[in-house]
Design an enzyme around this catalytic site. Structure first.
Site, mmCIF file in Angstrom:
data_model
loop_
_atom_site.group_PDB
_atom_site.id
_atom_site.type_symbol
_atom_site.label_atom_id
_atom_site.label_comp_id
_atom_site.label_asym_id
_atom_site.label_seq_id
_atom_site.Cartn_x
_atom_site.Cartn_y
_atom_site.Cartn_z
ATOM 1 N N LYS A 15 0.825 -1.228 0.000
ATOM 2 C CA LYS A 15 0.000 0.000 0.000
ATOM 3 C C LYS A 15 0.849 1.263 0.000
ATOM 4 O O LYS A 15 0.639 2.164 -0.790
ATOM 5 C CB LYS A 15 -0.807 0.057 1.299
ATOM 6 N N ARG A 90 -8.991 2.562 9.451
ATOM 7 C CA ARG A 90 -8.591 1.213 9.854
ATOM 8 C C ARG A 90 -9.760 0.473 10.484
ATOM 9 O O ARG A 90 -9.639 -0.701 10.804
ATOM 10 C CB ARG A 90 -7.488 1.263 10.906
HETATM 11 P P1 AMP Z 1 1.124 1.526 8.799
HETATM 12 O O1 AMP Z 1 2.352 2.316 8.498
HETATM 13 O O2 AMP Z 1 -0.096 2.046 8.091
HETATM 14 O O3 AMP Z 1 1.310 0.041 8.618
HETATM 15 O O4 AMP Z 1 0.800 1.741 10.355
HETATM 16 C C1 AMP Z 1 1.719 1.339 11.346
HETATM 17 C C2 AMP Z 1 1.034 1.347 12.709
HETATM 18 O O5 AMP Z 1 0.550 2.658 12.994
HETATM 19 C C3 AMP Z 1 -0.186 0.459 12.826
HETATM 20 O O6 AMP Z 1 0.167 -0.877 13.156
HETATM 21 C C4 AMP Z 1 -0.960 1.139 13.950
HETATM 22 O O7 AMP Z 1 -0.383 0.843 15.214
HETATM 23 C C5 AMP Z 1 -0.695 2.601 13.668
HETATM 24 N N1 AMP Z 1 -1.732 3.184 12.780
HETATM 25 C C6 AMP Z 1 -1.555 3.655 11.521
HETATM 26 N N2 AMP Z 1 -2.714 4.111 11.011
HETATM 27 C C7 AMP Z 1 -3.654 3.923 11.963
HETATM 28 C C8 AMP Z 1 -5.046 4.167 12.047
HETATM 29 N N3 AMP Z 1 -5.730 4.687 11.008
HETATM 30 N N4 AMP Z 1 -5.689 3.843 13.201
HETATM 31 C C9 AMP Z 1 -5.036 3.319 14.250
HETATM 32 N N5 AMP Z 1 -3.720 3.039 14.232
HETATM 33 C C10 AMP Z 1 -3.023 3.332 13.106
#
Ligand code: AMP
Length: 207
Positions: A15, A90
């Site tokens: 993504k 999410r």
């Molecule tokens: P990502 O870089 O999108 O994989 O996000 C890494 C981590 O950030 C996730 O595992 C969550 O702990 C946190 N995170 C990112 N986006 C969200 C969201 N929309 N809601 C809650 N936690 C988030």
């Protein structure tokens, strides 16, 4: 009319990589809540302090923390022509909030791109990313935390697929091919969204 798009898909599906490539190519803002949170942690802001324990465990950061970031960011000037939201919403609560924030700005979602890949590919990709990232390594890319992130995706985020499909907003893109091939497929989907927002374009892929 701007192009306001959500990228949905499990951890490891690519993504973030695709959002960067496609946003640059089309002059859209790339809004990654994961990047925003990692930056907040680096800068030791109050948001970062709140988010860190959840991210370290692979759980979701509380909605009120993330919603605030998104509400502010989608109002910035560079997001007016359009944005790709990467990692948000999410869960269904966040999706409902997103609608209301867009409504405040007199906008609505153009569509949702759902990137898919078989589960075994996802774990391999993330663990490999953790190994090869050097000083860009993410502390949440080890196998135990990855499994937890995949569980959280299945339980909390996957219901969004039905949520957006029911509203005619969802388009599936298989993300197993090489990066440029997947980017080109996404770009074709965005072309159609720009012309016909809020229609399901799934059947048109690869035809
Ligand atoms: P990502 O870089 O999108 O994989 O996000 C890494 C981590 O950030 C996730 O595992 C969550 O702990 C946190 N995170 C990112 N986006 C969200 C969201 N929309 N809601 C809650 N936690 C988030």
């Amino acid at each position: 009319m701007g192009l306001y798009v959500v990228f949905l898909g499990p951890p490891g599906v690519g993504k973030g990589t695709q959002a960067v490539v496609v946003a640059k190519e089309r002059g859209l803002a790339h809004l990654s809540t994961g990047d925003m949170l990692r930056q907040a942690i680096r800068l030791r802001t109050p948001v970062g302090e709140k988010a860190k324990p959840y991210m370290d465990r692979g759980g979701l950061v509380p909605d009120e923390v993330v919603n605030g970031l998104v509400r502010e960011r989608i109002g910035f000037k560079d997001a007016r022509v359009g944005f790709l939201l990467d990692g948000y919403p999410r869960n269904v609560e966040q999706a409902v909030r997103l609608d209301s924030y867009l409504d405040e700005l007199g906008r609505s979602l153009s569509g949702v791109v759902h990137l898919t890949a078989p589960p075994e590919i996802l774990i391999n990709r993330i663990v490999e990313r953790g190994r090869t990232a050097g000083d860009k390594a993410r502390s949440d890319d080890n196998e135990e935390v990855v499994r937890r992130r995949l569980d959280v995706y299945r339980n909390e985020t996957a219901p969004l697929v039905a949520y957006y499909r029911d509203r005619g907003l969802l388009t599936e893109v298989m993300a197993t091919a090489e990066v440029p091939v997947v980017s080109a497929a996404i770009s074709r989907v965005l072309d159609r969204m720009a012309v016909h927002p809020a229609t399901d374009h799934s059947t048109s892929i690869g035809q």
